[in-house]
Design a protein around this motif. Sequence first.
Motif, short mmCIF file in Angstrom:
data_model
loop_
_atom_site.label_atom_id
_atom_site.label_comp_id
_atom_site.label_asym_id
_atom_site.label_seq_id
_atom_site.Cartn_x
_atom_site.Cartn_y
_atom_site.Cartn_z
N SER A 184 0.87 -1.18 0.00
CA SER A 184 0.00 0.00 0.00
C SER A 184 0.91 1.23 0.00
CB SER A 184 -0.96 -0.03 1.19
OG SER A 184 -0.26 -0.11 2.41
N THR A 185 0.39 2.37 0.40
CA THR A 185 1.23 3.57 0.46
C THR A 185 2.17 3.46 1.66
OG1 THR A 185 -0.24 4.82 1.92
CG2 THR A 185 -0.68 4.95 -0.47
N GLU A 243 0.25 4.09 4.84
CA GLU A 243 -0.62 2.98 5.21
C GLU A 243 0.20 1.80 5.73
OE1 GLU A 243 -4.40 3.73 2.21
OE2 GLU A 243 -2.64 2.66 1.46
N ASP A 244 1.34 1.52 5.09
CA ASP A 244 2.21 0.44 5.57
C ASP A 244 2.62 0.71 7.01
OD1 ASP A 244 2.09 -0.78 3.06
OD2 ASP A 244 4.16 -0.28 2.52
#
Length: 143
Positions: A117-118, A121-122
């Motif tokens: 993910s981004t 988000e990670d």
Amino acid sequence: MSLTLNEARDISLRVREHAELLGVSITVAIVDAGGHVRVLERMDGASPLSARVAPAKASSCALFHRDGPDLAKMQQAWPTVFAQIDQIAGAPIIAGAGSRLIRRDGVVVGALSISGSTPAEDDEIADAALGLKPSSTPAPVSG
């Protein structure tokens, strides 16, 4: 002191639950203190490349005893060393978002990494799985 398979599975479950809350498909890799994979799970729809990136990020954190952001700072400070260190380590060294150490009683027992993910988000998913507030000290593993 080792990260048990049950501990790794519990962390992976929390990772996947949080990823589902965010509506993203990721890969999670959880390694022991020596950087050896204990759990690798690629959610349906996650990028195939994420299944190679996540274990490399997790093992890098475990071997250096540094969370992803701290390892990235080291990599920026010593680019010449990091250009060659993967040859010595026998595995790629990747500093990246979503990588965190797992500690028990103040001792590093492993690491986890999220990929797919981004970067934000990670990081959020990794922190949530370990019960951390963003950019805080890793919580101990129960056990």
